[in-house]
Design an enzyme around this catalytic site. Structure first.
Site, mmCIF file in Angstrom:
data_model
loop_
_atom_site.group_PDB
_atom_site.id
_atom_site.type_symbol
_atom_site.label_atom_id
_atom_site.label_comp_id
_atom_site.label_asym_id
_atom_site.label_seq_id
_atom_site.Cartn_x
_atom_site.Cartn_y
_atom_site.Cartn_z
ATOM 1 N N SER A 124 45.423 39.678 48.325
ATOM 2 C CA SER A 124 44.448 40.760 48.425
ATOM 3 C C SER A 124 44.673 41.833 47.375
ATOM 4 O O SER A 124 43.780 42.653 47.131
ATOM 5 C CB SER A 124 44.518 41.404 49.814
ATOM 6 O OG SER A 124 45.798 41.985 50.029
ATOM 7 N N HIS A 145 40.071 34.845 48.057
ATOM 8 C CA HIS A 145 40.499 35.896 48.986
ATOM 9 C C HIS A 145 39.601 35.978 50.206
ATOM 10 O O HIS A 145 38.454 36.424 50.133
ATOM 11 C CB HIS A 145 40.531 37.246 48.263
ATOM 12 C CG HIS A 145 40.922 38.379 49.150
ATOM 13 N ND1 HIS A 145 40.335 39.622 49.102
ATOM 14 C CD2 HIS A 145 41.850 38.445 50.157
ATOM 15 C CE1 HIS A 145 40.876 40.409 50.018
ATOM 16 N NE2 HIS A 145 41.791 39.714 50.665
ATOM 17 N N GLU A 157 36.094 36.190 48.354
ATOM 18 C CA GLU A 157 36.043 36.536 46.934
ATOM 19 C C GLU A 157 36.669 35.411 46.122
ATOM 20 O O GLU A 157 37.803 34.996 46.405
ATOM 21 C CB GLU A 157 36.800 37.843 46.680
ATOM 22 C CG GLU A 157 36.163 39.046 47.361
ATOM 23 C CD GLU A 157 37.002 40.303 47.238
ATOM 24 O OE1 GLU A 157 36.431 41.355 46.924
ATOM 25 O OE2 GLU A 157 38.233 40.232 47.463
ATOM 26 N N ASN A 195 38.330 45.512 48.217
ATOM 27 C CA ASN A 195 39.397 46.511 48.306
ATOM 28 C C ASN A 195 39.252 47.592 47.245
ATOM 29 O O ASN A 195 39.708 48.724 47.425
ATOM 30 C CB ASN A 195 40.765 45.841 48.206
ATOM 31 C CG ASN A 195 41.198 45.235 49.530
ATOM 32 O OD1 ASN A 195 40.846 45.735 50.588
ATOM 33 N ND2 ASN A 195 41.941 44.145 49.476
#
Length: 513
Positions: A124, A145, A157, A195
């Site tokens: 991540s 991800h 992702e 993120n």
């Protein structure tokens, strides 16, 4: 990868924790043969028991046929040694977030898998390029991800490293679709899409709290009930837990070489050190009893309305919002129509990105009677309104304004003076960071919005949110905050500034040769 049309039918998963078993669940149900690799036999047994129990629950709810569950479980095979993954078309690593450990695992896998086998990392926060740098064939390495819990968070992702073969990412995109997930494509940059974009809500919410503008609970209420988000920043931090989210905040900040937009807050560092990490610990920004947050109650709104109100004419549309609300609520108040306010009038201002003090000074108003109201989200449609005072505003004027804006039963939050209130500055930061992700070419505008909506549960992606509120409005908020504070974290992204000034959508892609 030697073939153009590469199909992944046999999947290895390294790591049998929450992420590994979640990926195994959706892969097995999609018909893939899954090798779940863990050197700890007890961990493998626990993962298999978890999968069996999960399938039983889905059967009981009528969401899965028993025969399909048995077939899926039979397709999951335990592997205690890396060489048992030799027949895999792809291996997904879902182990501890440590670059050296991941590199060691990938080197071990390279020695046993086929030359065309894709090696994917579920990291991540670590660089895919850095992980691939330890491999003999970095072109086969990509990011894949997922989000926890994997079966429910249906976005993944796909990240291309600098030396990655795009066909590896293409194969993972197709695999994600076969497993019922929505793939989004990103370049290898810190935080990828979700993120990275998530810094806006959390870091700006923490900044607001650190300035003493409002309590944790009030900031959450504003972001939920005024701005329309499912969770406020502190509810979200309690849900993800600070032992997970604080290291990610620090990692992204340092990987961007101390970019001020992503600067972490000492608030989370101190709370992490004290064990106040969130819901799973029973206490974070809120205390939890039987899993339910104990939120401090709000005091009842004052009832004494102001006798006379003067509303700033700086922005006729925002002034009209206030006049329309007063007329709709049948509040028995006299509207002061003078060019300047009468000596006893409550002074209402409607700033964008400015604080009430700056407005009072710029418009030569009596700061003791000035109260600002946030009109970014239409006053007559929101489930909560926010007003703020100058440091000089008298309690009587503050309470009169509170009574005025709560007269129709909509709750009102009173905050201390802030450039951009709460919702304005948090929303503008979210949009601005989303625009910068597009400016850097990390992902397409479509994938940015899609990833944020599915991965963070926002009502709109950052670019669509900016378009909904008006790109020129967001630009004005940021420029005003930046002008008052001089803080580079609020400098507008070129993507936002150019499109706002040209009247283009924030999702607009320019045509390149």
């Amino acid at each position: 990868m030697s073939t153009q049309d590469f199909r992944i039918d046999t999947l290895g998963i390294a790591g049998s924790g929450a992420m590994g078993r979640g990926i195994a669940q959706i892969a097995a149900l999609a018909g893939l043969t899954v090798y779940l690799f863990d050197t700890n036999p007890k961990a493998l047994a626990a993962a298999r028991a978890y999968l069996s129990e999960t399938f039983d629950k889905l059967i009981a709810k009528g969401k899965l046929k028993q025969a399909d569950a048995h077939a899926a479980l039979a397709r999951v095979r335990d592997a205690q040694f890396a060489n048992e993954l030799s027949d895999c078309d792809a291996v997904i690593e879902a182990i501890v977030e440590d670059l050296d450990i991941k590199r060691e695992l990938f080197r071990e896998l390279e020695a046993v898998v086929d030359a065309r086998c894709i090696l994917a990392s579920n990291t991540s926060s670590l660089s895919i390029t850095a992980i691939a740098a330890g491999c003999e064939k970095p072109e086969r390495v990509a990011g894949f991800h997922f989000f926890n819990p994997v079966p429910l968070m249906r976005v993944v992702e796909v990240i291309d490293g600098l030396r990655g073969d795009p066909r590896s990412g293409d194969a993972l995109m197709e695999l994600a679709r076969r497993m019922g997930h929505t793939p989004v494509r990103a370049k290898d940059m810190p935080g990828f899409i979700v993120n990275h974009a998530g810094r806006g809500m959390n870091t700006e919410g923490l900044r607001v709290a650190s300035e003493g503008i409002a309590s944790f609970a009030d900031i959450d209420r504003i972001m939920r009930e005024q701005a329309g988000f499912r969770l406020g920043p502190f509810e979200l931090l309690d849900l993800t837990a600070l032992d997970v989210s604080h290291p990610v905040m620090e990692s992204i900040y340092h990987q961007f070489y101390e970019e001020l937009r992503f600067k972490p807050s000492p608030i989370t560092g101190a709370r992490l050190a004290s064990g106040l990490i969130g819901r799973k610990a029973g206490e974070g920004f809120y205390r939890y009893v039987d899993g339910k947050a104990q939120v401090p109650p709000e005091a009842p709104a004052p009832t004494q309305l102001p006798a006379r109100i003067w509303i700033s004419r700086t922005s006729p549309p925002r002034r009209e919002q206030v006049l329309k609300l007063i007329a709709k609520s049948d509040a028995a108040c006299h509207i002061d129509t003078g060019h300047t306010p009468a000596p006893d009038s409550l002074i209402i201002v409607t700033p964008l990105g400015l604080d009430a003090t700056t407005i009072a000074i710029n418009e030569h108003l009596d700061a003791k009677r000035v109260v600002a109201v946030d009109t970014l989200f239409a006053l007559d449609t929101v489930a909560r309104r926010t007003i703020m005072t100058t440091p000089a505003t008298t309690p009587a004027m503050r309470d009169a304004a509170h009574a005025l804006f709560a007269a129709d039963g909509v709750p009102v939050t009173v905050i201390r003076d802030s450039t951009g209130f709460v919702a304005q500055r948090v929303v503008a930061t979210i949009v601005n960071i989303g625009c910068d992700i597009a400016q850097q070419g990390i992902a397409s505008p479509e994938d940015i919005d899609l990833a944020v909506m599915l991965g963070l549960g926002y009502p709109h992606g950052p670019l669509a949110l900016g378009d909904t509120l008006g790109a020129s409005t967001i630009l004005a908020i940021l420029r005003n905050i930046h002008g008052v504070l001089g803080d580079p974290r609020y400098r507008p992204s070129p993507w936002l500034a150019r499109r706002a000034q040209l009247g283009l959508s924030l999702t607009h892609l320019e045509e390149l040769r």
